[in-house]
Design an enzyme around this catalytic site. Structure first.
Site, PDB file in Angstrom:
ATOM      1  N   GLY A  70      47.978  29.948  37.371  1.00  0.00           N
ATOM      2  CA  GLY A  70      48.482  30.104  36.010  1.00  0.00           C
ATOM      3  C   GLY A  70      47.671  29.309  34.996  1.00  0.00           C
ATOM      4  O   GLY A  70      47.361  29.798  33.901  1.00  0.00           O
ATOM      5  N   ASN A 150      59.767  28.118  31.312  1.00  0.00           N
ATOM      6  CA  ASN A 150      59.904  27.446  32.604  1.00  0.00           C
ATOM      7  C   ASN A 150      60.999  26.387  32.638  1.00  0.00           C
ATOM      8  O   ASN A 150      61.381  25.940  33.699  1.00  0.00           O
ATOM      9  CB  ASN A 150      58.559  26.832  33.028  1.00  0.00           C
ATOM     10  CG  ASN A 150      57.892  26.064  31.910  1.00  0.00           C
ATOM     11  OD1 ASN A 150      57.724  26.571  30.809  1.00  0.00           O
ATOM     12  ND2 ASN A 150      57.528  24.837  32.182  1.00  0.00           N
ATOM     13  N   GLN A 178      56.524  32.532  35.006  1.00  0.00           N
ATOM     14  CA  GLN A 178      57.911  32.364  35.471  1.00  0.00           C
ATOM     15  C   GLN A 178      58.679  33.676  35.582  1.00  0.00           C
ATOM     16  O   GLN A 178      59.858  33.673  35.930  1.00  0.00           O
ATOM     17  CB  GLN A 178      58.671  31.420  34.528  1.00  0.00           C
ATOM     18  CG  GLN A 178      58.233  29.973  34.616  1.00  0.00           C
ATOM     19  CD  GLN A 178      58.676  29.286  35.904  1.00  0.00           C
ATOM     20  OE1 GLN A 178      59.605  29.725  36.581  1.00  0.00           O
ATOM     21  NE2 GLN A 178      58.008  28.207  36.253  1.00  0.00           N
ATOM     22  N   ALA A 199      50.767  32.909  42.080  1.00  0.00           N
ATOM     23  CA  ALA A 199      51.456  33.290  43.315  1.00  0.00           C
ATOM     24  C   ALA A 199      52.493  32.277  43.792  1.00  0.00           C
ATOM     25  O   ALA A 199      53.514  32.655  44.365  1.00  0.00           O
ATOM     26  CB  ALA A 199      50.423  33.528  44.415  1.00  0.00           C
ATOM     27  N   HIS A 200      52.244  30.989  43.557  1.00  0.00           N
ATOM     28  CA  HIS A 200      53.146  30.001  44.173  1.00  0.00           C
ATOM     29  C   HIS A 200      54.521  29.936  43.506  1.00  0.00           C
ATOM     30  O   HIS A 200      55.421  29.273  43.991  1.00  0.00           O
ATOM     31  CB  HIS A 200      52.487  28.609  44.246  1.00  0.00           C
ATOM     32  CG  HIS A 200      52.438  27.847  42.958  1.00  0.00           C
ATOM     33  ND1 HIS A 200      53.379  26.910  42.621  1.00  0.00           N
ATOM     34  CD2 HIS A 200      51.551  27.866  41.942  1.00  0.00           C
ATOM     35  CE1 HIS A 200      53.067  26.377  41.450  1.00  0.00           C
ATOM     36  NE2 HIS A 200      51.957  26.938  41.010  1.00  0.00           N
ATOM     37  N   THR A 236      33.307  32.006  45.077  1.00  0.00           N
ATOM     38  CA  THR A 236      33.566  32.761  46.301  1.00  0.00           C
ATOM     39  C   THR A 236      35.023  33.211  46.367  1.00  0.00           C
ATOM     40  O   THR A 236      35.938  32.424  46.116  1.00  0.00           O
ATOM     41  CB  THR A 236      33.208  31.908  47.543  1.00  0.00           C
ATOM     42  OG1 THR A 236      31.824  31.564  47.441  1.00  0.00           O
ATOM     43  CG2 THR A 236      33.464  32.660  48.832  1.00  0.00           C
ATOM     44  N   CYS A 324      55.124  19.288  35.159  1.00  0.00           N
ATOM     45  CA  CYS A 324      53.951  18.682  34.540  1.00  0.00           C
ATOM     46  C   CYS A 324      54.353  17.564  33.587  1.00  0.00           C
ATOM     47  O   CYS A 324      53.591  16.657  33.321  1.00  0.00           O
ATOM     48  CB  CYS A 324      53.167  19.747  33.784  1.00  0.00           C
ATOM     49  SG  CYS A 324      53.008  21.242  34.748  1.00  0.00           S
TER      50      CYS A 324
HETATM   51  C1  PLP Z   1      53.685  26.782  36.776  1.00  0.00           C
HETATM   52  C2  PLP Z   1      53.342  27.329  35.456  1.00  0.00           C
HETATM   53  C3  PLP Z   1      52.010  27.419  35.016  1.00  0.00           C
HETATM   54  C4  PLP Z   1      50.867  26.853  35.828  1.00  0.00           C
HETATM   55  O1  PLP Z   1      50.568  27.656  36.922  1.00  0.00           O
HETATM   56  P1  PLP Z   1      49.680  27.034  38.106  1.00  0.00           P
HETATM   57  O2  PLP Z   1      49.421  28.181  39.008  1.00  0.00           O
HETATM   58  O3  PLP Z   1      50.548  25.979  38.758  1.00  0.00           O
HETATM   59  O4  PLP Z   1      48.456  26.468  37.501  1.00  0.00           O
HETATM   60  C5  PLP Z   1      51.749  27.994  33.791  1.00  0.00           C
HETATM   61  N1  PLP Z   1      52.745  28.473  33.026  1.00  0.00           N
HETATM   62  C6  PLP Z   1      54.036  28.412  33.400  1.00  0.00           C
HETATM   63  C7  PLP Z   1      55.088  28.979  32.525  1.00  0.00           C
HETATM   64  C8  PLP Z   1      54.382  27.823  34.621  1.00  0.00           C
HETATM   65  O5  PLP Z   1      55.653  27.759  34.974  1.00  0.00           O
END
Ligand code: PLP
Length: 393
Positions: A70, A150, A178, A199-200, A236, A324
């Site tokens: 993200g 988020n 989100q 993805a996470h 890569t 964060c």
């Molecule tokens: C978690 C999040 C991100 C960051 O994504 P990452 O894959 O962890 O870098 C960005 N925007 C929102 C709204 C998020 O919740």
């Protein structure tokens, strides 16, 4: 009992997702840019994943660009477009509630001569479309508004925002990180030009995501290197990550209706128990406009950082603000913007649910939450007495 209610920070990977990835670490490990068979098998998997992901968001394969997640997607969208407009136009519109990946990129752009308007949010956690319209001027070339916040889970009126942008010839980026696993997306119906996903947040692996870039839109590269991702994003190819992300997204969309019903029931049970048992607390934002997996609650006279720690001691994972922000001592700027109150921002905790949560976990959390709030408020009141009397008891 261990209860994980911090799914907006990251999610547990599905077992099937892990299994789908394993062959690409060992047997099919070739660099997909190589011309030999080891590489070609990887290309097939990446092409298939790209097609599947495109289909699930209503786009086409050549509009999907794989990234590290993200954060990279947000940085790339904002900076990549802005560089194209140097010497032409200089105004960007975003919001005060964006993820730091957008806010901090906007700040960098401001330091480099661009002008940025940060739209406010109301107490429901929504931007005002009239404010958006009146912020637009002849210099505006980009609007970036997140799909789902988020911290509050509140869904913004994306289609309408996209429509306003189209009418004014302005590009529209949305941070949709989100949205999955709770909300379906169609980039065409929702008038989206660029979209970030990771993805996470939907039971896939960390360190992989994508940026959707609408056909015909050319943005600058952030990275310099090889020809990967049609020369737009060198490095890569993360074959296993891409395969895992496609698997996770397929599962998410296929099971969305069923899981949403389950998650919504859990959240409603949770909210009802909190309201019934704990006085002086309220929900931040309009819960009816939020995805089913997130609720943010303000417990008056409680310090959220202490509550997060106290719940952790009972095996319960929640978060004060976004991950964060939580690492630092700063309280949530989103809740501050929404409530206009520093003390609300310092007393708010986010609970985020997923398909793996169970009703008995909610009972356990409520029991512990009630104890913790009672004890903490006793302590706060005690300190008040000490302070006004000016002496220790
Ligand atoms: C978690 C999040 C991100 C960051 O994504 P990452 O894959 O962890 O870098 C960005 N925007 C929102 C709204 C998020 O919740």
């Amino acid at each position: 009992m261990n209860v994980y209610l911090d799914n907006a920070a990251t999610t547990k990977m599905d077992k099937e997702v892990v299994e789908s990835m394993l062959p690409y670490f060992t047997d099919i490990f070739g660099n997909v840019s190589s011309v030999h068979t080891f590489g070609r098998k990887g290309i097939e998997a990446v092409d298939k994943a790209r097609k599947e992901i495109a289909l699930l968001i209503g786009g086409s394969s050549n509009e999907i660009y794989f990234t590290s997640g993200g954060t990279e997607s947000d940085n790339w969208a904002l900076e990549g477009v802005s560089r194209k407009f140097i010497g032409k136009k200089k105004h960007i519109i975003t919001t005060v509630m964006e993820h730091p990946a957008v806010i901090n990129t906007a700040k960098v752009l401001e330091n480099n001569g661009f002008e940025v308007t940060y739209l406010n949010i109301d107490k429901n956690g929504l931007i005002n479309l009239d404010e958006l319209k009146s912020a637009i001027n002849e210099q505006t070339f980009l609007v970036s508004v997140m799909m789902v916040n988020n911290e509050t889970g509140v869904i913004q009126p994306i289609k309408e925002i996209g429509e306003i942008c189209r009418k004014n010839g302005i590009l529209f980026h949305t941070d949709a990180v989100q949205a999955f696993p709770y909300r379906k997306i169609n980039v065409v119906d929702e008038n989206i030009d660029m979209m970030s996903c990771s993805a996470h947040k939907f039971h896939g692996p960390k360190g992989i995501g994508f940026l959707y870039i609408k056909n015909g839109l050319i943005i600058d590269n952030l990275l310099n290197g090889g020809h990967q991702e049609r020369g737009m994003r060198p490095g890569t190819t993360n074959t296993a990550g891409i395969v895992g992300m496609a698997k996770a997204l397929n599962t998410t969309v296929a099971e969305m209706e069923k899981n949403n019903e389950k998650i919504l029931n859990l959240r409603e049970k949770f909210i009802k128990s909190v309201i019934d048992n704990i006085p002086n607390c309220h929900i931040n934002g309009d819960i009816d406009k939020a995805v089913c997996g997130i609720v943010n609650i303000c417990f008056e006279n409680i310090k959220s950082a202490s509550m997060v720690n106290a719940l952790d001691l009972e095996g319960i994972a929640v978060s004060a603000g976004s991950a964060c922000v939580a690492g630092s001592v700063k309280s949530s700027y989103v809740i501050k913007a929404l409530s206009g109150s520093d003390s609300d921002a310092e007393s708010s905790v986010r609970f985020s649910f997923d398909k793996y949560n169970m009703p008995n976990q909610i009972d356990y959390v409520i029991e512990k939450l009630c104890e913790i709030v009672k004890n903490m408020r006793k302590t706060t009141n005690l300190f008040k007495i000490i302070n006004t009397e000016g002496k220790f008891i």
